[in-house]
Design an enzyme around this catalytic site. Structure first.
Site, PDB file in Angstrom:
ATOM      1  N   GLY A   1     -17.088  12.307   1.467  1.00 49.88           N
ATOM      2  CA  GLY A   1     -15.632  12.140   1.564  1.00 49.88           C
ATOM      3  C   GLY A   1     -15.077  11.463   0.327  1.00 49.88           C
TER       4      GLY A   1
ATOM      5  N   TYR B   1     -11.018   8.709  18.901  1.00 51.43           N
ATOM      6  CA  TYR B   1     -11.322   8.129  17.575  1.00 51.43           C
ATOM      7  C   TYR B   1     -12.063   6.808  17.772  1.00 51.43           C
ATOM      8  CZ  TYR B   1     -10.755   6.179  12.865  1.00 51.43           C
ATOM      9  OH  TYR B   1     -10.991   5.623  11.623  1.00 51.43           O
TER      10      TYR B   1
ATOM     11  N   GLY C   1      -8.721   8.784  -0.888  1.00 51.28           N
ATOM     12  CA  GLY C   1      -8.746   7.518  -0.165  1.00 51.28           C
ATOM     13  C   GLY C   1      -9.874   6.581  -0.540  1.00 51.28           C
TER      14      GLY C   1
ATOM     15  N   LEU D   1      -5.750  -1.112   8.760  1.00 51.34           N
ATOM     16  CA  LEU D   1      -4.854  -0.094   8.188  1.00 51.34           C
ATOM     17  C   LEU D   1      -4.965  -0.014   6.663  1.00 51.34           C
ATOM     18  CD1 LEU D   1      -2.028  -1.139  10.568  1.00 51.34           C
ATOM     19  CD2 LEU D   1      -2.743   1.243  10.347  1.00 51.34           C
ATOM     20  N   VAL D   2      -5.423   1.136   6.191  1.00 54.76           N
ATOM     21  CA  VAL D   2      -5.559   1.393   4.749  1.00 54.76           C
ATOM     22  C   VAL D   2      -4.659   2.580   4.416  1.00 54.76           C
ATOM     23  CG1 VAL D   2      -7.185   1.783   2.860  1.00 54.76           C
ATOM     24  CG2 VAL D   2      -8.029   0.867   5.043  1.00 54.76           C
TER      25      VAL D   2
ATOM     26  N   ASN E   1     -18.903   7.848   4.332  1.00 58.12           N
ATOM     27  CA  ASN E   1     -17.471   7.557   4.410  1.00 58.12           C
ATOM     28  C   ASN E   1     -16.660   8.691   5.045  1.00 58.12           C
ATOM     29  OD1 ASN E   1     -14.769   6.442   3.302  1.00 58.12           O
ATOM     30  ND2 ASN E   1     -14.959   8.423   2.290  1.00 58.12           N
TER      31      ASN E   1
ATOM     32  N   VAL F   1     -19.719  17.874   6.027  1.00 50.75           N
ATOM     33  CA  VAL F   1     -20.808  17.110   6.666  1.00 50.75           C
ATOM     34  C   VAL F   1     -21.122  17.610   8.072  1.00 50.75           C
ATOM     35  CG1 VAL F   1     -20.518  14.975   5.315  1.00 50.75           C
ATOM     36  CG2 VAL F   1     -19.251  15.263   7.476  1.00 50.75           C
TER      37      VAL F   1
HETATM   38  N1  LIG Z   1      -7.248   4.661   6.331  1.00 51.03           N
HETATM   39  C1  LIG Z   1      -7.492   3.841   7.330  1.00 51.03           C
HETATM   40  O1  LIG Z   1      -6.577   3.184   7.852  1.00 51.03           O
HETATM   41  C2  LIG Z   1      -8.895   3.670   7.839  1.00 51.03           C
HETATM   42  C3  LIG Z   1      -9.185   2.561   8.650  1.00 51.03           C
HETATM   43  C4  LIG Z   1     -10.471   2.387   9.145  1.00 51.03           C
HETATM   44  C5  LIG Z   1     -11.458   3.290   8.818  1.00 51.03           C
HETATM   45  N2  LIG Z   1     -11.162   4.378   8.031  1.00 51.03           N
HETATM   46  C6  LIG Z   1     -12.257   5.310   7.750  1.00 51.03           C
HETATM   47  O2  LIG Z   1     -12.406   5.428   6.353  1.00 51.03           O
HETATM   48  C7  LIG Z   1     -13.032   6.673   6.050  1.00 51.03           C
HETATM   49  C8  LIG Z   1     -12.269   7.329   4.898  1.00 51.03           C
HETATM   50  O3  LIG Z   1     -10.940   7.608   5.306  1.00 51.03           O
HETATM   51  P1  LIG Z   1      -9.696   7.463   4.343  1.00 51.03           P
HETATM   52  O4  LIG Z   1      -8.790   6.459   4.926  1.00 51.03           O
HETATM   53  O5  LIG Z   1     -10.120   7.300   2.948  1.00 51.03           O
HETATM   54  O6  LIG Z   1      -8.993   8.900   4.605  1.00 51.03           O
HETATM   55  P2  LIG Z   1      -8.764  10.151   3.651  1.00 51.03           P
HETATM   56  O7  LIG Z   1      -7.966   9.765   2.453  1.00 51.03           O
HETATM   57  O8  LIG Z   1      -8.217  11.211   4.550  1.00 51.03           O
HETATM   58  O9  LIG Z   1     -10.236  10.541   3.161  1.00 51.03           O
HETATM   59  C9  LIG Z   1     -11.171  11.138   4.030  1.00 51.03           C
HETATM   60  C10 LIG Z   1     -12.266  11.794   3.215  1.00 51.03           C
HETATM   61  O10 LIG Z   1     -13.200  12.405   4.115  1.00 51.03           O
HETATM   62  C11 LIG Z   1     -13.438  13.734   3.682  1.00 51.03           C
HETATM   63  N3  LIG Z   1     -13.787  14.605   4.807  1.00 51.03           N
HETATM   64  C12 LIG Z   1     -13.077  14.846   5.935  1.00 51.03           C
HETATM   65  N4  LIG Z   1     -13.721  15.729   6.702  1.00 51.03           N
HETATM   66  C13 LIG Z   1     -14.871  16.042   6.056  1.00 51.03           C
HETATM   67  C14 LIG Z   1     -15.965  16.894   6.341  1.00 51.03           C
HETATM   68  N5  LIG Z   1     -16.012  17.605   7.480  1.00 51.03           N
HETATM   69  N6  LIG Z   1     -16.977  16.984   5.456  1.00 51.03           N
HETATM   70  C15 LIG Z   1     -16.944  16.275   4.304  1.00 51.03           C
HETATM   71  N7  LIG Z   1     -15.947  15.437   3.972  1.00 51.03           N
HETATM   72  C16 LIG Z   1     -14.921  15.337   4.843  1.00 51.03           C
HETATM   73  C17 LIG Z   1     -12.143  14.172   3.008  1.00 51.03           C
HETATM   74  O11 LIG Z   1     -12.408  15.182   2.033  1.00 51.03           O
HETATM   75  P3  LIG Z   1     -12.176  16.741   2.215  1.00 51.03           P
HETATM   76  O12 LIG Z   1     -10.947  16.906   3.075  1.00 51.03           O
HETATM   77  O13 LIG Z   1     -11.987  17.202   0.798  1.00 51.03           O
HETATM   78  O14 LIG Z   1     -13.418  17.254   2.839  1.00 51.03           O
HETATM   79  C18 LIG Z   1     -11.744  12.891   2.297  1.00 51.03           C
HETATM   80  O15 LIG Z   1     -12.392  12.794   1.049  1.00 51.03           O
HETATM   81  C19 LIG Z   1     -13.035   7.479   7.348  1.00 51.03           C
HETATM   82  O16 LIG Z   1     -14.321   7.406   7.928  1.00 51.03           O
HETATM   83  C20 LIG Z   1     -12.025   6.734   8.221  1.00 51.03           C
HETATM   84  O17 LIG Z   1     -12.287   6.890   9.593  1.00 51.03           O
HETATM   85  C21 LIG Z   1      -9.917   4.579   7.527  1.00 51.03           C
END
Ligand SMILES: NC(=O)c1ccc[n+]([C@@H]2O[C@H](COP(=O)([O-])OP(=O)(O)OC[C@H]3O[C@@H](n4cnc5c(N)ncnc54)[C@H](OP(=O)(O)O)[C@@H]3O)[C@@H](O)[C@H]2O)c1
Length: 261
Positions: free
Chosen positions: A16, A160, A20, A192-193, A94, A68
């Protein structure tokens, strides 16, 4: 005081990595001089990052368009790496997402399947594929990206929440199963990010996504990336098992102080 760089020259695999937290982590590890293996489905973004990071830093960046959820593709990629003796020193699990915000009896089953397949099974496929080579070498670091949502449930987020509670259990399970090895295991659990997370959650509705981050200062991908590199940069005998990281305005999975204008 100068901070020792224990990351330079290490190989870091990030799933990922196209946006983000994953993208910010790639940039942070690159600034420490780590060689990178970046995976995501949007390979065109990774192509750009590779060009940029290899130009800016003296590192090599390998990229792979990878979903993945596709077990065979994940296993084949890991086999390819191991055959070339490119066993990652650090695996950042991630890739993940929330989809929808619904009461359980109104939720979309397709959303549930995609969340569980990505956040839980995708993490397992990648870990199962890479970990044996780390165990054989007796060194490595698995960094799982969980969430405060894996510690506390909030209304309309049950599936989730369940996926991130699973990540918490898997993180603890891995740590136990790797007892006696030199492999470290860490979960970073943000609140929250501001990333593409909410845009993805609301199926592309950018206006709705923006409201999530209004009235307070959310965390950024860089904030979390700094913490990930900090954790990995600690000495080999230090293992940070789990870290919950919230914006100052957030105090639990569901309590955020928002200023109204
Ligand atoms: N933002 C928040 O508030 C927050 C809070 C707590 C935890 N998190 C966790 O942080 C992690 C990253 O999220 P983020 O906030 O950075 O969101 P994001 O900007 O949407 O990034 C998510 C990443 O995951 C990749 N991804 C999604 N589905 C995938 C798949 N099937 N195979 C491979 N890659 C995949 C996306 O790339 P592609 O679409 O190009 O595949 C993207 O690079 C996640 O696990 C999320 O649950 C986020």
């Amino acid at each position: 005081m100068t901070i020792m760089n224990r990351i330079k020259g290490k190989t870091v695999l990030i799933t990922g990595a196209s946006s983000g937290i994953g993208e910010a982590s790639a940039r942070s590890f690159a600034s420490y001089g780590a060689n990178l293996i970046l995976c995501a489905r949007r390979e065109e973004r990774l192509v750009q990052m590779k060009e940029e990071l290899e130009t800016e830093h003296e590192i090599s960046v390998r990229i792979r368009g990878l979903d993945v959820r596709e077990r065979e593709a994940v296993e084949a990629f890991a086999r390819e790496l191991v055959a070339e003796k490119t066993v990652p020193d650090v695996l950042v699990n991630n890739a993940g997402k929330a989809l929808g915000l619904h009461l359980l009896h109104e939720g979309l089953v397709e959303d549930w399947e995609e969340m569980l397949d990505t956040n839980v099974k995708g993490l397992l496929y990648m870990t199962r594929s890479i970990l044996p080579a780390m165990v054989e070498r007796d060194s490595g670091h698995i960094v799982n990206i969980g969430s405060v949502a894996g510690h506390q449930v909030y209304q309309k987020g049950a599936v989730y929440n369940a996926s991130k509670f699973a990540v918490k259990a898997l993180n603890e399970g891995m740590a136990l199963d790797l007892l006696g090895t030199g492999i470290r295991v860490t979960s970073i659990d943000p609140g929250l990010v501001e990333t593409e997370f909410s845009k993805v959650r609301f199926h592309g509705d950018e206006e709705r996504a923006e409201t999530v981050y209004e009235g307070y200062t959310p965390l950024t991908g860089d904030d979390i990336a700094d913490i990930i590199t900090f954790v990995v940069n600690t000495p080999e005998h230090v293992n940070i098992l789990d870290l919950i990281v919230l914006p100052t305005a957030q105090r639990s999975a569901h309590m955020v102080h928002k200023e109204t204008s």
